[in-house]
Design a protein around this motif. Structure first.
Motif, short mmCIF file in Angstrom:
data_model
loop_
_atom_site.label_atom_id
_atom_site.label_comp_id
_atom_site.label_asym_id
_atom_site.label_seq_id
_atom_site.Cartn_x
_atom_site.Cartn_y
_atom_site.Cartn_z
N PRO A 19 -3.79 69.60 23.72
CA PRO A 19 -2.75 69.67 24.74
C PRO A 19 -1.47 70.28 24.19
O PRO A 19 -1.15 70.13 23.01
N ARG A 63 1.53 69.45 25.13
CA ARG A 63 2.46 68.35 24.95
C ARG A 63 1.68 67.11 24.52
O ARG A 63 0.52 67.22 24.13
N GLY A 74 -2.01 66.30 28.43
CA GLY A 74 -2.19 67.60 29.08
C GLY A 74 -2.97 67.53 30.38
O GLY A 74 -3.50 66.48 30.76
N ASP A 130 -5.58 69.64 30.99
CA ASP A 130 -6.96 70.11 30.82
C ASP A 130 -7.90 68.91 30.79
O ASP A 130 -7.52 67.81 30.38
N ASP A 145 -8.81 72.46 34.84
CA ASP A 145 -7.41 72.68 34.47
C ASP A 145 -6.54 72.48 35.70
O ASP A 145 -6.70 73.18 36.71
N LYS A 202 1.73 71.20 33.07
CA LYS A 202 1.46 70.49 31.82
C LYS A 202 2.13 69.11 31.89
O LYS A 202 2.87 68.81 32.80
N ASP A 206 0.44 76.45 26.28
CA ASP A 206 -0.44 75.86 27.29
C ASP A 206 -1.51 75.02 26.61
O ASP A 206 -1.79 75.19 25.41
N ASP A 207 -2.12 74.12 27.39
CA ASP A 207 -3.24 73.33 26.86
C ASP A 207 -4.40 74.27 26.54
O ASP A 207 -4.65 75.24 27.27
#
Length: 365
Positions: free
Chosen positions: A151, A153, A156, A158, A175, A179, A350-351
């Protein structure tokens, strides 16, 4: 023994764990993240004004954006501390200056406490989310599998899963737009719905149609979901449906080429007026021995370096092809190295999630 200078002791205390990397991160990454956080509240500059005026307007707008993020009470006390600093400076009154300093540091302590509490909650959420990631076997029937989840962060948007049901193995990868925590909460809901549906349905197309029905009911307008669901039959055949998700990469080992799995299907969460069910396409194929299929989210191909250049499909495919004679785990490690090399020192944008599926036997076990 000579007593150490108290000023040096204080300096050593506060800089004991300081490193150049931390300073670089503060300047290059965290400052940019702070700006991105406030950017949506800053009006676009009026290009008819000169640069100096535009700069003053920008500083004022950034200050206002910062002030309005504080709670009303903290906002008032912050302005009081600024007022005390100003009065103290103009009148050479140290009492006002120290009062402003104390108020400012108290506010900083409150904000830090809020941040640490939120971080603690995020750490717990991260552990829970990683616990939900499948701890699957290295081999599934006639296939090897390997997966990667990273992820952008703490948590995430995903999601991937490998589930055994109805004498089949299901691979799910999805997805949610955005995020962070909001996306992570939606993906937890997706997982729960899919497990519920697998108790009642086995056809991947029907599962995706039902997922759209249940998931769309309380989905906020600014969010949407892209997802691919594939089922692996006992003979090695794969049934696949794709709802707006990036097409999986299928490397055909016998012909040394990539085949396109670009089936029809739009994402979940749009006002499709019945188009979703009508256009959703089921694709069935049977990979040959040595073939590799990579299911992924767009964070893989859209990984950016510090120059904002994306990794792209071409380099990902080249890496898969170069390592096609290796195991699924080795292919995964090669892709991770590629991602890290391309990203370099840049922050993750991005994840990144992908699942490597490799056919190891053309004969049923």
């Amino acid at each position: 023994m000579q007593q150490q200078n108290p000023i040096k002791r204080i300096f050593d205390l506060y800089t004991s764990d300081l490193s150049y990397q931390e300073i670089e991160r503060l300047i290059k990454r965290e400052a940019n993240e702070v700006y991105e956080f406030f950017k949506s509240d800053i009006p676009k500059p009026d290009k008819s004004r000169n640069k100096f005026v535009r700069g003053l307007i920008f500083i004022r707008s950034l200050f206002n954006a910062f002030i309005m993020k504080l709670t009303p009470a903290r906002r008032i006390f912050y302005l009081i501390s600024i007022f005390f600093f100003g009065i103290g400076y103009l009148e050479y009154n140290t009492l006002y200056i120290w009062s402003g300093f104390i108020i400012l540091n108290l506010l900083l302590a409150f904000e830090l406490a809020d941040k640490l509490l939120a971080k603690n909650e995020l750490d717990i959420a991260k552990k829970i989310q990683f616990d939900l990631i499948p701890k699957h076997k290295a081999e599934i029937g006639q296939y090897e599998t390997a997966s990667h989840y990273e992820p952008a962060r703490e948590v995430g948007g995903d999601y991937f899963d490998i589930i055994e049901a109805h004498d089949k193995t299901y691979i799910v990868i999805g997805d949610i737009s955005g995020k962070g925590m909001a996306a992570a909460l939606y993906m937890t809901r997706v997982q729960a719905i899919i497990y519920f549906l697998l108790d009642n349905y086995s056809d991947v197309k029907e599962i995706l149609i039902k997922l759209k029905k249940y998931f769309s009911q309380k989905l906020r307008k600014e969010f949407f979901l892209t997802i691919t669901i594939a089922s692996i039959e006992k003979d090695g055949a794969i049934n696949l449906v794709r709802a707006g998700h990036p097409p999986p990469f299928h490397y055909d080992a016998s012909n040394n080429e990539f085949r396109e799995i670009n089936t029809c299907g739009i994402g979940i969460g749009f006002n499709d007026y019945g188009v979703f069910e009508k256009t959703l396409e089921l694709y069935t194929f049977k990979p040959g021995e040595g073939d590799t299929i990579v299911f992924y989210t767009d964070g893989l191909t859209e990984t950016m370096n510090k120059y904002k250049i994306m990794l792209g499909e071409k380099r990902v495919k080249k890496t898969i092809e170069t390592n096609a004679n290796k195991s699924a785990e080795d292919i995964k490690k090669s892709l991770v190295r590629l991602i890290n090399y391309h990203r370099g020192e840049a922050a993750q944008n991005d994840d990144v999630t992908f699942v490597v599926l490799k056919r190891i036997s053309a004969q049923s076990k």
